[in-house]
Design an enzyme around this catalytic site. Sequence first.
Site, PDB file in Angstrom:
ATOM      1  N   ARG A 168      -1.778  11.029  -0.547  1.00  0.00           N
ATOM      2  CA  ARG A 168      -1.082   9.722   0.066  1.00  0.00           C
ATOM      3  C   ARG A 168       0.137  10.295   0.489  1.00  0.00           C
ATOM      4  NH1 ARG A 168      -4.947   8.771  -2.125  1.00  0.00           N
ATOM      5  NH2 ARG A 168      -5.377   7.048  -3.701  1.00  0.00           N
ATOM      6  N   SER A 241      -2.251  -0.404  -5.460  1.00  0.00           N
ATOM      7  CA  SER A 241      -1.665   0.425  -6.632  1.00  0.00           C
ATOM      8  C   SER A 241      -0.003   0.727  -6.106  1.00  0.00           C
ATOM      9  CB  SER A 241      -2.484   1.717  -6.372  1.00  0.00           C
ATOM     10  OG  SER A 241      -3.657   1.874  -6.875  1.00  0.00           O
ATOM     11  N   GLU A 336       4.259   3.820  -4.381  1.00  0.00           N
ATOM     12  CA  GLU A 336       3.590   4.076  -3.195  1.00  0.00           C
ATOM     13  C   GLU A 336       3.946   3.306  -2.076  1.00  0.00           C
ATOM     14  OE1 GLU A 336      -0.854   4.149  -2.853  1.00  0.00           O
ATOM     15  OE2 GLU A 336      -1.132   4.979  -4.808  1.00  0.00           O
TER      16      GLU A 336
END
Length: 344
Positions: A168, A241, A336
């Site tokens: 990520r 998420s 995130e």
Amino acid sequence: MTRSGEIRENVSLGTMNSLGIEARARYFVSVTTVEALRRALAWASEASVEPLLLGGGSNLVFAGDYPGLVIRIAIARRCWEQVSGDEATLVLGAGENWHESVLYAASSGYRGIENLALIPGTVGAAPVQNIGAYGTELQDTLVDIRALDRQTGNEVVLTNSLCHFSYRDSVFKHEPGRYVITEVRLRLSRTRPFSLDYRDLCDYFDGQDLRDLTPLDVASAVMAVRRRKLPDPEQLPNAGSFFKNPVVPMATWESLKEQHPEIAGYPGDDNAKVAAAWLIDQCGWKGYRNSRVGVHNRQALVLVNHSNGSGQDVLALASRIREDVEARFGIALEMEPGVIGSCP
């Protein structure tokens, strides 16, 4: 009808972010070409306002109105290049819808990104997060990206290695605002092995004959699994998420495993990835809701906007969850989505 490249004032962004947060841009422009993008950036410089690059708005939280120029990247392009044998390069403009691009590739018989079906957002946002799901990450197929380098004003090509991908993460996060992605190139194959090791996919295909499996079959399976677990942003606003799975040293993992034998995670050689959803669920947050926002009742990683919640409402909830997880497990969760504005 608003023309591409036309600067507008006081524009609502409520329909341009998947959390459905109402915020307003002092100035707004949608661009469909690199030249229109250059003009928009030049306008922002002359007006002494900060530009904000916006794709599908699926990975950000507006903590308030934006005082500068929001530039929505709507560059469209979808074609095949370098078709050779069983392989081909899929070229995608940054404004293309990511999920639709996955289905286009899968329907064409090409493998490599089918596990990334139903991830919301645009193509241009995908490399920033190095999006991933069900054992696949964007970096697995990305050849290079085209971008406008705001430091030099030049168009540049960044190969896979120059993007510095990790979980990520990418160079685009470490040098925020420098590169404006305009195009992405992916190398796909008709014979690449499918990635079906993820438990949910194993369960989905259990007992089935996999010899004639197609990329579209796998994409459909991923879509079915995601729809069972995750809410549709069109029906229940969310940013997917909300927290990364924290990566911890093996010594920490072994200690956690000893204290909590049922802990969910993915141990490796030197470290382990702990399932953030499990941590959040153990702290009792799964299914929580207040008058405006909450945590999804089937997936603890997903924060949802039930009733016109603000960015501050979402961030306050995220802060409480992070505090509880750190207090109980000694692990600091990392969000995130990016935050536009101030965190609580």
